[in-house]
Design an enzyme around this catalytic site. Structure first.
Site, PDB file in Angstrom:
ATOM      1  N   ASP A  89       0.862  -1.070   0.073  1.00 55.25           N
ATOM      2  CA  ASP A  89       0.045   0.013  -0.068  1.00 55.25           C
ATOM      3  C   ASP A  89       1.001   1.200   0.038  1.00 55.25           C
ATOM      4  OD1 ASP A  89      -2.516   1.667   0.369  1.00 55.25           O
ATOM      5  OD2 ASP A  89      -1.770   1.844   2.515  1.00 55.25           O
ATOM      6  N   ASP A 111      -0.012   5.188   1.015  1.00 62.76           N
ATOM      7  CA  ASP A 111      -0.141   6.100   2.044  1.00 62.76           C
ATOM      8  C   ASP A 111      -0.093   5.324   3.565  1.00 62.76           C
ATOM      9  OD1 ASP A 111      -0.230   8.005   0.123  1.00 62.76           O
ATOM     10  OD2 ASP A 111      -2.200   7.971   0.043  1.00 62.76           O
ATOM     11  N   ARG A 158     -11.241  -0.909  -5.999  1.00 66.69           N
ATOM     12  CA  ARG A 158     -10.978  -0.151  -4.645  1.00 66.69           C
ATOM     13  C   ARG A 158     -10.844  -1.131  -3.509  1.00 66.69           C
ATOM     14  NH1 ARG A 158     -11.159   4.574  -1.809  1.00 66.69           N
ATOM     15  NH2 ARG A 158     -11.979   4.484   0.176  1.00 66.69           N
ATOM     16  N   LYS A 159      -9.564  -1.249  -2.758  1.00 70.64           N
ATOM     17  CA  LYS A 159      -9.599  -2.310  -1.710  1.00 70.64           C
ATOM     18  C   LYS A 159     -10.566  -2.227  -0.868  1.00 70.64           C
ATOM     19  CE  LYS A 159      -5.353  -0.611  -1.320  1.00 70.64           C
ATOM     20  NZ  LYS A 159      -3.996  -0.371  -0.862  1.00 70.64           N
TER      21      LYS A 159
END
Length: 184
Positions: A8, A10, A101-102
């Protein structure tokens, strides 16, 4: 076994912000994260990034801003001798109904397809939120939760982390993984 680590962005590679990271100036790497990525690459790993970037769909920043952030990230990693295999992002708002979208595994599927991998057994998904880990686990990745970013908050919720390795930061995971490689 795939020598693939999916990150990931951020909260794992760079400092996160509840107000969104909106430009390259606001994109600040977490201490040791860039060096850790370069070490992984030098050890023969492919490194991919799978990041939700709904700020794009919300109009908080432009595609050019996102490109500038990713260019900064790539340049920093390359300056340390590393390289990303691919960077995938979901630009959609949470209510868009997309499959990328996760926690949905669409970004993971894109990575698998682009890197022409049969399956993702042996691959790792490193994130700071449950949805990161769920996206990877849906495709057979081993889950790693970092305490940086939203990691402490995710850990405090203590849901869905039964199979996750918990580490203080990306660099700690890389130390562990490279030590496992040495032990064969």
């Amino acid at each position: 076994m795939n020598k693939l680590v999916i990150l990931d962005r951020d909260g794992v590679i760079n400092l996160d912000s509840d107000a969104f990271v909106k430009n390259a100036d606001e994109w600040i790497p977490i201490t040791n994260s860039i060096t850790a990525i370069a070490r992984l690459y030098k050890a023969g790993y492919q490194i991919a990034v799978a990041t939700n970037q709904s700020g794009l769909g919300r109009g908080y920043f432009s595609q050019q801003d996102l490109d500038d952030m990713h260019n900064k990230m790539v340049q920093l990693v390359e300056a340390e001798g590393g390289r990303f295999a691919t960077i995938k992002h979901c630009p959609h708002r949470p209510d868009a109904g997309c499959d990328c979208r996760k926690p949905l595994p669409g970004l993971i599927d894109q990575i698998k397809q682009e890197l022409q991998l049969e399956d993702l057994s042996g691959a790792y998904m490193v994130g700071d939120s449950l949805r990161d880990l769920q996206a990877g686990e849906a495709r057979g990745c081993k889950a790693v939760l970092v305490r940086t970013g939203k990691g402490e908050k995710t850990l405090a919720a203590n849901e869905g982390l039964e199979n996750a390795m918990i580490v203080s930061e990306l660099a700690e995971f890389v130390d562990w993984l490279l030590e496992q490689d040495k032990q064969g």
